[in-house]
Design an enzyme around this catalytic site. Structure first.
Site, PDB file in Angstrom:
ATOM      1  N   ASP A 156      32.205   3.891  82.755  1.00  0.00           N
ATOM      2  CA  ASP A 156      31.164   3.904  81.728  1.00  0.00           C
ATOM      3  C   ASP A 156      31.161   5.204  80.922  1.00  0.00           C
ATOM      4  O   ASP A 156      30.912   5.205  79.718  1.00  0.00           O
ATOM      5  CB  ASP A 156      29.787   3.681  82.359  1.00  0.00           C
TER       6      ASP A 156
ATOM      7  N   ASP B 284      27.851   3.817  75.915  1.00  0.00           N
ATOM      8  CA  ASP B 284      28.329   2.550  76.471  1.00  0.00           C
ATOM      9  C   ASP B 284      27.130   1.941  77.193  1.00  0.00           C
ATOM     10  O   ASP B 284      26.833   2.298  78.332  1.00  0.00           O
ATOM     11  CB  ASP B 284      29.486   2.793  77.435  1.00  0.00           C
TER      12      ASP B 284
ATOM     13  N   GLU C  89      28.708   0.839  71.460  1.00  0.00           N
ATOM     14  CA  GLU C  89      29.573  -0.318  71.634  1.00  0.00           C
ATOM     15  C   GLU C  89      28.792  -1.580  71.292  1.00  0.00           C
ATOM     16  O   GLU C  89      27.632  -1.721  71.663  1.00  0.00           O
ATOM     17  CB  GLU C  89      30.075  -0.391  73.079  1.00  0.00           C
TER      18      GLU C  89
END
Length: 187
Positions: free
Chosen positions: A140, A7, A67
């Site tokens: 996160d 992430d 992501e």
């Protein structure tokens, strides 16, 4: 199968490595690369790459799941995030890893069944799937684990950036890849 989920962020980058065998999915490692805002952006990108490279060396993932970028109201934030993502993509390619990208809604849908799930709901489901207590904010790390789990669920159907049969074996030359896969190259 070992997958590294990331992430990306310019101040906090979450990561998680999961392993799937024929019986279960297990957590190998997860963490947060927390960066100091006082450091320059290039220094922070360098630190992210060094930390993630060490995770790759230690856990030898076969795939990286990342992501995708999302729209931001702040153009500078979007540009910085794009630079971090670019550095992570370059790192994965330099290590001959297969890389898949997932939109936040796709990850949420794969993990919770709803593309509109909250970060708290994703954290709860990730914890249930991997058998640990939910992580409190910041999310996160559980987001990164969710991305890795999404890749385990959906990654086989993805078209990777690097042909999977060539991952970790040195790969093909770029010209051979382009001639063998013209539909994957934007001209």
């Amino acid at each position: 199968m070992v997958v590294l989920g990331i992430d990306p962020g310019s101040l906090n980058t979450g990561y998680g490595v999961v392993h799937q065998d024929s019986r279960k999915v297990s957590l190998l490692v997860c963490g947060l690369i927390k960066l100091y805002p006082s450091r320059s952006h290039p220094e922070r990108i360098g630190e992210i790459c060094r930390e993630l490279e060490q995770v790759i060396v230690d856990f030898r993932p076969e795939r990286v799941a990342l992501e995708t970028a999302f729209l931001s109201k702040n153009v500078q934030s979007a540009l910085k995030l794009g630079q971090v993502r670019g550095a992570v993509i370059a790192l994965a390619m330099s290590q001959h890893l297969v890389l898949h990208e997932y939109a936040p809604r796709e990850v949420k849908s794969a993990i919770t069944g709803s593309g509109a799930a909250s970060k708290k709901q994703v954290a709860f489901m990730v914890a249930k799937m991997l058998g640990f207590n939910p992580i409190l904010e910041p999310y996160d790390v559980t987001d990164a684990l969710g991305i890795a789990l999404c890749d385990l669920l959906r990654g086989e159907s993805r078209v990777p950036f690097l042909p999977e049969g060539k991952a970790r074996t040195g790969g093909k030359s770029w010209s051979k890849f382009v001639s063998a896969s013209p539909d994957m190259v934007i001209r």
